[in-house]
Design a protein around this motif. Structure first.
Motif, PDB file in Angstrom:
ATOM      1  N   SER A 184      43.313 -18.822  95.160  1.00 46.58           N
ATOM      2  CA  SER A 184      42.499 -20.014  95.687  1.00 46.58           C
ATOM      3  C   SER A 184      42.262 -21.132  94.591  1.00 46.58           C
ATOM      4  CB  SER A 184      40.939 -19.412  95.889  1.00 46.58           C
ATOM      5  OG  SER A 184      40.566 -18.861  94.569  1.00 46.58           O
ATOM      6  N   PRO A 185      42.144 -22.191  95.275  1.00 45.30           N
ATOM      7  CA  PRO A 185      42.041 -23.293  94.223  1.00 45.30           C
ATOM      8  C   PRO A 185      40.847 -23.367  93.318  1.00 45.30           C
ATOM      9  CG  PRO A 185      42.142 -24.144  96.585  1.00 45.30           C
ATOM     10  CD  PRO A 185      41.962 -22.638  96.440  1.00 45.30           C
ATOM     11  N   PRO A 186      41.043 -23.661  92.193  1.00 42.24           N
ATOM     12  CA  PRO A 186      39.944 -23.594  91.103  1.00 42.24           C
ATOM     13  C   PRO A 186      38.651 -24.456  91.405  1.00 42.24           C
ATOM     14  CG  PRO A 186      41.660 -24.902  90.229  1.00 42.24           C
ATOM     15  CD  PRO A 186      42.169 -24.255  91.463  1.00 42.24           C
ATOM     16  N   GLU A 187      37.663 -24.273  90.991  1.00 39.68           N
ATOM     17  CA  GLU A 187      36.451 -25.233  91.118  1.00 39.68           C
ATOM     18  C   GLU A 187      36.364 -26.327  90.224  1.00 39.68           C
ATOM     19  OE1 GLU A 187      32.662 -23.260  91.372  1.00 39.68           O
ATOM     20  OE2 GLU A 187      33.123 -21.415  91.903  1.00 39.68           O
ATOM     21  N   ALA A 223      43.860 -29.682  92.353  1.00 39.30           N
ATOM     22  CA  ALA A 223      42.254 -29.554  92.908  1.00 39.30           C
ATOM     23  C   ALA A 223      41.314 -30.814  92.206  1.00 39.30           C
ATOM     24  CB  ALA A 223      41.835 -28.388  92.593  1.00 39.30           C
ATOM     25  N   THR A 224      41.521 -31.133  90.844  1.00 38.70           N
ATOM     26  CA  THR A 224      40.743 -32.322  90.327  1.00 38.70           C
ATOM     27  C   THR A 224      41.079 -33.526  91.012  1.00 38.70           C
ATOM     28  OG1 THR A 224      40.908 -31.159  87.940  1.00 38.70           O
ATOM     29  CG2 THR A 224      40.475 -33.395  88.183  1.00 38.70           C
ATOM     30  N   VAL A 225      42.376 -33.821  91.505  1.00 41.93           N
ATOM     31  CA  VAL A 225      42.849 -35.061  92.001  1.00 41.93           C
ATOM     32  C   VAL A 225      42.288 -34.960  93.528  1.00 41.93           C
ATOM     33  CG1 VAL A 225      44.715 -36.369  92.888  1.00 41.93           C
ATOM     34  CG2 VAL A 225      44.693 -35.801  90.509  1.00 41.93           C
ATOM     35  N   ALA A 226      42.133 -33.833  94.148  1.00 39.86           N
ATOM     36  CA  ALA A 226      41.654 -33.852  95.519  1.00 39.86           C
ATOM     37  C   ALA A 226      40.183 -34.302  95.374  1.00 39.86           C
ATOM     38  CB  ALA A 226      42.097 -32.344  96.079  1.00 39.86           C
ATOM     39  N   ALA A 237      37.018 -30.188  81.922  1.00 41.94           N
ATOM     40  CA  ALA A 237      37.711 -28.897  82.415  1.00 41.94           C
ATOM     41  C   ALA A 237      39.356 -28.636  82.251  1.00 41.94           C
ATOM     42  CB  ALA A 237      37.473 -28.669  83.931  1.00 41.94           C
ATOM     43  N   LEU A 238      39.760 -29.822  82.528  1.00 48.19           N
ATOM     44  CA  LEU A 238      41.406 -29.707  82.182  1.00 48.19           C
ATOM     45  C   LEU A 238      41.663 -29.829  81.118  1.00 48.19           C
ATOM     46  CD1 LEU A 238      42.434 -32.591  85.016  1.00 48.19           C
ATOM     47  CD2 LEU A 238      43.218 -30.366  84.953  1.00 48.19           C
ATOM     48  N   LEU A 262      48.767 -26.372  87.236  1.00 48.08           N
ATOM     49  CA  LEU A 262      49.035 -27.326  88.286  1.00 48.08           C
ATOM     50  C   LEU A 262      48.226 -27.452  89.353  1.00 48.08           C
ATOM     51  CD1 LEU A 262      51.295 -29.332  88.863  1.00 48.08           C
ATOM     52  CD2 LEU A 262      52.444 -27.415  89.986  1.00 48.08           C
ATOM     53  N   ALA A 263      47.499 -26.176  89.617  1.00 48.03           N
ATOM     54  CA  ALA A 263      46.623 -26.151  90.738  1.00 48.03           C
ATOM     55  C   ALA A 263      45.392 -26.687  90.372  1.00 48.03           C
ATOM     56  CB  ALA A 263      46.437 -24.871  91.036  1.00 48.03           C
ATOM     57  N   ARG A 264      45.137 -26.493  89.202  1.00 51.18           N
ATOM     58  CA  ARG A 264      43.767 -27.188  88.649  1.00 51.18           C
ATOM     59  C   ARG A 264      43.967 -28.836  88.579  1.00 51.18           C
ATOM     60  NH1 ARG A 264      39.099 -26.471  86.612  1.00 51.18           N
ATOM     61  NH2 ARG A 264      39.373 -24.162  86.596  1.00 51.18           N
TER      62      ARG A 264
END
Length: 163
Positions: free
Chosen positions: A103-106, A64-67, A117-118, A59-61
């Motif tokens: 921490s958020p994923p790269e 982070a991707t949408v951000a 990556a997703l 979910l964090a990935r």
């Protein structure tokens, strides 16, 4: 209705989501300790927590991707919502399974690589759930198998998302 997915996929995505919702509705409750005693209950809770942490990280990935790539928000929204449902199914008996995954994923700078990556993260979560099946009691094994199958389907459908 198009979510930025190539033709023919939205219907399959909707079908997969409906099937997943039906599966989760049938096998999400925790159950008692039964004959396995306290050790089995602790092991089951540990398996649930690990799977929930994996969903939290996934979910964090997505977030982070949408951000990093707001143009993907509409395309990724249905996939993200399914991950939220997975987390809910895993967390229902244990509020301690939710929370930040660190921490958020790269996120790769190119949208297509970010989607890849997703896809990889979905496949990894599905593989982890399959590996846990041997240690899980029957009810949790059914849930993990359902979530693994849904994750594999998500990975397949995500691979068709266009930036």
């Amino acid at each position: 209705m198009s979510f930025g997915i190539s033709s023919g996929v939205p219907r399959r995505a909707l079908l997969a989501s409906c099937l997943l919702a039906g599966t989760l509705a049938g096998c999400t409750s925790g159950g008692g300790t039964g004959s396995g005693g306290r050790a089995a209950a602790v092991s089951t809770l540990g398996l649930r927590r690990r799977a929930a942490r994996d969903s939290t990280a996934l979910l964090a990935r997505y977030d982070a991707t949408v951000a990093a790539h707001p143009s993907l928000a509409r395309s990724l929204s249905p996939f993200r919502e399914i991950v939220v449902e997975h987390l809910s199914a895993l967390s229902e008996a244990d509020a301690a399974t939710t929370g930040a995954a660190g921490s958020p994923p790269e996120v790769p700078g190119e949208p297509a690589r970010a989607v890849s990556a997703l896809v990889d993260a979905e496949r990894q979560a599905a593989d982890e759930r399959l590996r846990a099946l041997g240690d899980a009691p029957p009810e949790l094994a059914r849930l993990l198998a359902s979530l693994a199958a849904a994750g594999a389907a998500q990975a397949h459908l995500l691979s068709e998302v266009t930036a």
